[in-house]
Design a protein around this motif. Structure first.
Motif, PDB file in Angstrom:
ATOM      1  N   ASP A  55       0.858  -1.187   0.000  1.00 40.45           N
ATOM      2  CA  ASP A  55       0.000   0.000   0.000  1.00 40.45           C
ATOM      3  C   ASP A  55       0.894   1.237   0.000  1.00 40.45           C
ATOM      4  OD1 ASP A  55      -2.215   1.623   0.152  1.00 40.45           O
ATOM      5  OD2 ASP A  55      -2.489   1.376   2.304  1.00 40.45           O
ATOM      6  N   VAL A  56       0.440   2.332  -0.632  1.00 45.81           N
ATOM      7  CA  VAL A  56       1.290   3.522  -0.665  1.00 45.81           C
ATOM      8  C   VAL A  56       0.943   4.535   0.418  1.00 45.81           C
ATOM      9  CG1 VAL A  56       2.039   3.449  -3.064  1.00 45.81           C
ATOM     10  CG2 VAL A  56      -0.176   4.446  -2.523  1.00 45.81           C
ATOM     11  N   ARG A  57      -0.305   4.561   0.845  1.00 43.38           N
ATOM     12  CA  ARG A  57      -0.719   5.546   1.854  1.00 43.38           C
ATOM     13  C   ARG A  57      -0.910   4.857   3.202  1.00 43.38           C
ATOM     14  NH1 ARG A  57      -2.449  10.542  -0.103  1.00 43.38           N
ATOM     15  NH2 ARG A  57      -2.530  10.706  -2.387  1.00 43.38           N
ATOM     16  N   MET A  58       0.097   5.008   4.064  1.00 43.69           N
ATOM     17  CA  MET A  58       0.048   4.428   5.407  1.00 43.69           C
ATOM     18  C   MET A  58       0.491   5.492   6.406  1.00 43.69           C
ATOM     19  SD  MET A  58       1.449   0.530   4.682  1.00 43.69           S
ATOM     20  CE  MET A  58       2.854   1.024   3.667  1.00 43.69           C
ATOM     21  N   PRO A  59       0.032   5.405   7.662  1.00 40.49           N
ATOM     22  CA  PRO A  59       0.195   6.515   8.609  1.00 40.49           C
ATOM     23  C   PRO A  59       1.613   6.830   9.063  1.00 40.49           C
ATOM     24  CG  PRO A  59      -0.793   4.606   9.682  1.00 40.49           C
ATOM     25  CD  PRO A  59      -0.777   4.321   8.219  1.00 40.49           C
ATOM     26  N   ALA A  60       2.427   5.844   9.379  1.00 40.34           N
ATOM     27  CA  ALA A  60       3.762   6.128   9.938  1.00 40.34           C
ATOM     28  C   ALA A  60       4.800   6.260   8.830  1.00 40.34           C
ATOM     29  CB  ALA A  60       4.153   5.036  10.935  1.00 40.34           C
ATOM     30  N   ILE A  61       5.083   5.179   8.138  1.00 37.89           N
ATOM     31  CA  ILE A  61       6.004   5.203   6.996  1.00 37.89           C
ATOM     32  C   ILE A  61       5.233   4.759   5.766  1.00 37.89           C
ATOM     33  CG2 ILE A  61       8.054   4.145   5.970  1.00 37.89           C
ATOM     34  CD1 ILE A  61       9.274   3.985   8.707  1.00 37.89           C
ATOM     35  N   ASP A  62       5.155   5.632   4.756  1.00 36.95           N
ATOM     36  CA  ASP A  62       4.343   5.309   3.583  1.00 36.95           C
ATOM     37  C   ASP A  62       5.037   4.292   2.680  1.00 36.95           C
ATOM     38  OD1 ASP A  62       6.196   6.653   1.904  1.00 36.95           O
ATOM     39  OD2 ASP A  62       5.118   8.543   2.102  1.00 36.95           O
ATOM     40  N   GLY A  63       4.299   3.845   1.678  1.00 42.77           N
ATOM     41  CA  GLY A  63       4.812   2.816   0.799  1.00 42.77           C
ATOM     42  C   GLY A  63       5.970   3.256  -0.067  1.00 42.77           C
ATOM     43  N   ILE A  64       6.060   4.548  -0.368  1.00 42.16           N
ATOM     44  CA  ILE A  64       7.179   5.051  -1.173  1.00 42.16           C
ATOM     45  C   ILE A  64       8.477   4.889  -0.395  1.00 42.16           C
ATOM     46  CG2 ILE A  64       8.160   7.047  -2.361  1.00 42.16           C
ATOM     47  CD1 ILE A  64       5.269   8.156  -2.513  1.00 42.16           C
ATOM     48  N   THR A  65       8.475   5.376   0.836  1.00 42.78           N
ATOM     49  CA  THR A  65       9.668   5.266   1.668  1.00 42.78           C
ATOM     50  C   THR A  65      10.008   3.810   1.945  1.00 42.78           C
ATOM     51  OG1 THR A  65       9.144   7.380   2.730  1.00 42.78           O
ATOM     52  CG2 THR A  65      10.694   5.936   3.877  1.00 42.78           C
ATOM     53  N   ALA A  66       8.989   3.006   2.239  1.00 46.38           N
ATOM     54  CA  ALA A  66       9.228   1.590   2.520  1.00 46.38           C
ATOM     55  C   ALA A  66       9.811   0.878   1.304  1.00 46.38           C
ATOM     56  CB  ALA A  66       7.931   0.916   2.958  1.00 46.38           C
ATOM     57  N   THR A  67       9.310   1.215   0.120  1.00 45.77           N
ATOM     58  CA  THR A  67       9.836   0.623  -1.110  1.00 45.77           C
ATOM     59  C   THR A  67      11.284   1.017  -1.313  1.00 45.77           C
ATOM     60  OG1 THR A  67       7.663   0.558  -2.179  1.00 45.77           O
ATOM     61  CG2 THR A  67       9.597   0.564  -3.625  1.00 45.77           C
ATOM     62  N   GLU A  87      -6.077   5.142  -9.353  1.00 45.51           N
ATOM     63  CA  GLU A  87      -5.154   4.805 -10.427  1.00 45.51           C
ATOM     64  C   GLU A  87      -4.166   5.917 -10.719  1.00 45.51           C
ATOM     65  OE1 GLU A  87      -5.454   3.698 -15.181  1.00 45.51           O
ATOM     66  OE2 GLU A  87      -7.129   3.321 -13.849  1.00 45.51           O
ATOM     67  N   ASN A  88      -4.613   7.186 -10.664  1.00 48.44           N
ATOM     68  CA  ASN A  88      -3.741   8.301 -11.030  1.00 48.44           C
ATOM     69  C   ASN A  88      -3.137   9.006  -9.817  1.00 48.44           C
ATOM     70  OD1 ASN A  88      -3.845   8.077 -13.833  1.00 48.44           O
ATOM     71  ND2 ASN A  88      -5.778   9.199 -13.942  1.00 48.44           N
ATOM     72  N   ASP A  89      -3.028   8.310  -8.721  1.00 46.64           N
ATOM     73  CA  ASP A  89      -2.434   8.849  -7.499  1.00 46.64           C
ATOM     74  C   ASP A  89      -0.956   9.166  -7.736  1.00 46.64           C
ATOM     75  OD1 ASP A  89      -1.557   9.352  -4.933  1.00 46.64           O
ATOM     76  OD2 ASP A  89      -2.718   7.730  -4.036  1.00 46.64           O
ATOM     77  N   ASP A  90      -0.545  10.390  -7.389  1.00 45.51           N
ATOM     78  CA  ASP A  90       0.868  10.739  -7.579  1.00 45.51           C
ATOM     79  C   ASP A  90       1.768   9.921  -6.668  1.00 45.51           C
ATOM     80  OD1 ASP A  90       0.007  11.986  -5.264  1.00 45.51           O
ATOM     81  OD2 ASP A  90       1.004  13.889  -5.673  1.00 45.51           O
ATOM     82  N   TYR A  91       1.222   9.375  -5.570  1.00 46.13           N
ATOM     83  CA  TYR A  91       2.005   8.494  -4.704  1.00 46.13           C
ATOM     84  C   TYR A  91       2.423   7.240  -5.467  1.00 46.13           C
ATOM     85  CZ  TYR A  91       1.346  10.708  -0.094  1.00 46.13           C
ATOM     86  OH  TYR A  91       1.407  11.547   0.986  1.00 46.13           O
ATOM     87  N   VAL A  92       1.540   6.745  -6.315  1.00 52.02           N
ATOM     88  CA  VAL A  92       1.842   5.533  -7.082  1.00 52.02           C
ATOM     89  C   VAL A  92       3.001   5.788  -8.031  1.00 52.02           C
ATOM     90  CG1 VAL A  92       0.955   3.859  -8.734  1.00 52.02           C
ATOM     91  CG2 VAL A  92      -0.527   4.699  -6.905  1.00 52.02           C
ATOM     92  N   TYR A  93       2.968   6.939  -8.719  1.00 46.50           N
ATOM     93  CA  TYR A  93       4.054   7.249  -9.653  1.00 46.50           C
ATOM     94  C   TYR A  93       5.388   7.367  -8.920  1.00 46.50           C
ATOM     95  CZ  TYR A  93       6.571   9.288 -13.548  1.00 46.50           C
ATOM     96  OH  TYR A  93       7.485   9.511 -14.535  1.00 46.50           O
ATOM     97  N   GLU A  94       5.363   7.994  -7.753  1.00 45.78           N
ATOM     98  CA  GLU A  94       6.602   8.123  -6.979  1.00 45.78           C
ATOM     99  C   GLU A  94       7.089   6.763  -6.490  1.00 45.78           C
ATOM    100  OE1 GLU A  94       8.631  10.714  -6.666  1.00 45.78           O
ATOM    101  OE2 GLU A  94       7.266  11.587  -8.123  1.00 45.78           O
ATOM    102  N   ALA A  95       6.169   5.867  -6.161  1.00 44.61           N
ATOM    103  CA  ALA A  95       6.565   4.511  -5.752  1.00 44.61           C
ATOM    104  C   ALA A  95       7.219   3.769  -6.917  1.00 44.61           C
ATOM    105  CB  ALA A  95       5.355   3.734  -5.237  1.00 44.61           C
ATOM    106  N   ALA A  98      10.568   5.002  -7.312  1.00 42.37           N
ATOM    107  CA  ALA A  98      11.417   4.514  -6.221  1.00 42.37           C
ATOM    108  C   ALA A  98      11.838   3.062  -6.421  1.00 42.37           C
ATOM    109  CB  ALA A  98      10.680   4.655  -4.888  1.00 42.37           C
ATOM    110  N   GLY A  99      11.217   2.383  -7.407  1.00 45.24           N
ATOM    111  CA  GLY A  99      11.639   1.018  -7.702  1.00 45.24           C
ATOM    112  C   GLY A  99      10.557  -0.034  -7.734  1.00 45.24           C
ATOM    113  N   ALA A 100       9.303   0.343  -7.468  1.00 45.54           N
ATOM    114  CA  ALA A 100       8.224  -0.641  -7.556  1.00 45.54           C
ATOM    115  C   ALA A 100       8.097  -1.139  -8.998  1.00 45.54           C
ATOM    116  CB  ALA A 100       6.901  -0.033  -7.083  1.00 45.54           C
TER     117      ALA A 100
END
Length: 223
Positions: A55-67, A87-95, A98-100
């Motif tokens: 998941d990309v949106r999580m409260p403590a450490i998000d999925g981008i950082t975790a990835t 689908e068009n969430d900018d968090y997804v593109y950043e993930a 980041a290497g997803a």
């Protein structure tokens, strides 16, 4: 060969649903779960999955950082498949940057989720290439440092004419087998070309190589 899957999502209902979907499939096994990005490193080290549903949106450490943290470790880290509501969430593109290795919607049909896991684990085609193109159109750089950096990576790669052709076909969403058919060569030859493209671009997988191709302007996400 069984594909080992880990699930990371702060919503317990989502985790339960994914566990049921994945666990019901032959050749897939859920080996670990986490409710936040902060738990990912420990969980992955303990369970050694092949694919992490993140998941990309999580409260403590998000999925981008975790990835980013997960893929920075030495050895062979697992593939990351982002699961997202929008689908068009900018968090997804950043993930993805980041290497997803791909993404799948939480509202996707169970068969689509399973297919995405298998595609990511296999690494020989893109997950939902048309959706990736739409995401790049919505959030990819229209210029600036990111586009300039991608263009420089491509320039330094010095791809051969055949490697450039293979990269274009990868960006179009063709699998290794489909590229081999289009170019009338053997599948092993294409596998070698793809490996050369990834190595020269410094890309972890074909998704990262295709993002470089889009961001550099080498190919257009307009299709």
């Amino acid at each position: 060969m069984t594909i080992r899957v880990a699930i990371v999502d702060d919503d317990e209902l989502i985790r339960v649903g994914l566990r049921v979907i994945v666990g019901a499939q032959p050749g897939l096994e859920v080996v670990g779960e986490a409710a936040d990005g902060a738990e990912v490193m420990t969980m992955v080290a303990r369970t050694r999955p092949d694919v992490v549903l993140m998941d990309v949106r999580m409260p403590a450490i998000d999925g981008i950082t975790a990835t980013r943290r997960l893929l920075a470790v030495s050895g062979e880290p697992p593939k990351v498949l982002v699961i997202t509501t929008f689908e068009n969430d900018d968090y997804v593109y950043e993930a993805l940057r980041a290497g997803a290795s791909g993404f799948v919607l939480k509202r996707a049909r169970p068969a689509e989720v399973v297919e995405a896991i298998r595609v990511v684990a296999g690494g020989e085609s893109l997950v939902f290439p048309a959706a990736l193109r739409r995401l790049v159109r919505a959030h990819g750089p229209a210029g600036g440092d990111a586009a300039g950096g991608a263009a420089e990576r491509l320039r330094r790669a010095r791809l051969t004419e055949r490697e450039a052709e293979v990269l274009r076909l990868m960006a179009a969403g063709l699998s290794n087998a489909e590229i081999a058919s289009a170019l009338v060569v053997g599948a092993e030859t294409i596998k070698t070309h793809v490996g050369n493209v990834l190595g020269k671009l410094g890309a972890r997988d074909r998704t990262q190589a295709v993002i470089v191709a889009y961001e550099s302007g080498f190919v257009s996400p307009a299709g």
